[in-house]
Design a protein around this motif. Sequence first.
Motif: not given
Length: 190
Positions: A39-68
């Motif tokens: 169970v500890n090994l599974i949770t560790q691998r899930l956290k690794t995969a989650q942080s990898r996906q988060k880093s991919y998202t953070d690189m491509r993500h851009r905050e967009l905001e428009f005004s009226v």
Amino acid sequence: MAPYEALYGRRCRSPIGWFEPTEVEFLGPNSVHEEIEKVNLITQRLKTAQSRQKSYTDMRHRELEFSVSDKVFLKVSPMNGVMRFGKKGKLSLRFIGPYEIVRKIGTVAYKLKLSSDMAMVHPVFHVSMLRLYKPDPSHVLNHEEIEINEGLTYEEKPVQNLDRQVRRLRPKDVASVKVLWRNHNTEEAT
């Protein structure tokens, strides 16, 4: 252990999983310790995969905001074989507009002032579907007034001869002239 066994605490008694009740293994301290390690090994691998996906998202993500009252282009998805805005297939437009933002709805949705030909489209769009329009003086087109006759036609008048070619067809020479017409640009010359 199997999912059924994990949920209900006993093995499945379907014909696929017949077993003898005397074959049940007793749980000892070693097997409990092994399960905790798994169970500890599974949770560790899930956290690794989650942080990898988060880093991919953070690189491509851009905050967009428009005004009226900002002008934005609206993204349309191209579909093969579908005619959209006068073009078909790969040549169809990716963005249309510009349209004015009327109102901000929540943090990621905007209501646009669409043209009358798009009356059947809902005017609220997610921020990912919009791209800011940066005005450029070269985008402004100077158009001339065209005099239209009663039959909703107008007279084409030549402005300039752009090119001349003479082709030899057996016994005679045929001259071709490329003409620029009034109210047309050089790409539309015939």
